[in-house]
Design a protein around this motif. Sequence first.
Motif, PDB file in Angstrom:
ATOM      1  N   ALA A 191       0.822  -1.213   0.000  1.00 49.42           N
ATOM      2  CA  ALA A 191       0.000   0.000   0.000  1.00 49.42           C
ATOM      3  C   ALA A 191       0.856   1.262   0.000  1.00 49.42           C
ATOM      4  N   LEU A 194       1.907   1.960  -3.807  1.00 51.40           N
ATOM      5  CA  LEU A 194       0.886   1.988  -4.850  1.00 51.40           C
ATOM      6  C   LEU A 194       0.584   3.382  -5.398  1.00 51.40           C
ATOM      7  N   ASP A 195       0.866   4.419  -4.596  1.00 53.02           N
ATOM      8  CA  ASP A 195       0.554   5.777  -5.050  1.00 53.02           C
ATOM      9  C   ASP A 195       1.598   6.342  -5.997  1.00 53.02           C
ATOM     10  N   ALA A 215      -3.699  -5.147  -6.017  1.00 51.51           N
ATOM     11  CA  ALA A 215      -4.159  -3.764  -6.093  1.00 51.51           C
ATOM     12  C   ALA A 215      -5.689  -3.698  -6.004  1.00 51.51           C
ATOM     13  N   ASP A 219      -8.130  -1.956  -3.233  1.00 51.47           N
ATOM     14  CA  ASP A 219      -9.014  -0.923  -3.772  1.00 51.47           C
ATOM     15  C   ASP A 219      -8.230   0.314  -4.216  1.00 51.47           C
ATOM     16  N   LYS A 220      -7.052   0.035  -4.820  1.00 49.63           N
ATOM     17  CA  LYS A 220      -6.221   1.104  -5.367  1.00 49.63           C
ATOM     18  C   LYS A 220      -5.761   0.706  -6.759  1.00 49.63           C
TER      19      LYS A 220
END
Length: 303
Positions: A191, A194-195, A215, A219-220
């Motif tokens: 997490a 992921l951004d 992913a 929920d990303k």
Amino acid sequence: MTPFDSVTARLILLLADTGSIGRAAEREGIASSAVSRRVSDLESRLGVVLFDRSAHGVRLTTAGLSYAEGCRTVLRAIADLDAVMADFGSGQRGALRLACTSSALTGRLPELLARYADKHVGIDLDIQEMSAAKALLALDEGRADVAIVSDNYDFTRFDIKPFEDDRVWVVAPPDHALADRIEPRKDIAFADVLDHPIVGIHHAGSLDRLLADAAKAADKPLTETLRVESFPALVRMVEAGFGIGFLRSTSLHLLAGTDLICAPLAEPWALRQLLVARRKSTPLSAAVKTFITLCSETYVPSI
């Protein structure tokens, strides 16, 4: 009754796989017209249409699906018969047909094969590098004796054994925003990365499927700047600054000579394995039995 023609049967399966007469002809090294003629002659003899033809290629009809499955059954039986006959020999000669992924070939497999070849000089090695899905298909159709693939597939039809542990790592340039949190001896959460922009790898490959599923569960979305088809290309694109990337343990050697940094993902799903797979209840030649035994004897769990 028309005798079974194994050459035409293999062409039917190849057409079903490629969806293209041209690509099937190219892979078999024959003219497209010869492929078309064989299929048309077979359809005439059977009195059914096996393929729907369009400008986009060919696709099996309902009758074609049934015929293709019959072809697979017969070709598997032929391959099994060959294996049984091979066992009547001394075991000093034979063949090992191995379908494996690039991850397997960048791990311990080459050294294991060298050890095997040194002890069994009369065994012919046929090593086929392909995606995990295609390796399992080759196994299912009797075109391979053993497959070494990642573990996130349906193995219902196969006997499997662990071959090599293979963790997923994140890779980044040393000046990346994540640099102060990435180091080889410390796990990093999926997490947390992921951004950031990502260099994608081989659409629908095992690693791509694994990351996409993770992913989705988080929920990303995966923010891919671009996608490449090989791990060396991924390393070069990450090095050039297009984003972070993901590699398996078996591919970390590709970082040699670069200044890229890496860390293992912390999640349990990132702790993967490569598996040795074979078809259930299939007679095995002495050459194949020996190889599978060697794989099991030399497997050392790391997780």
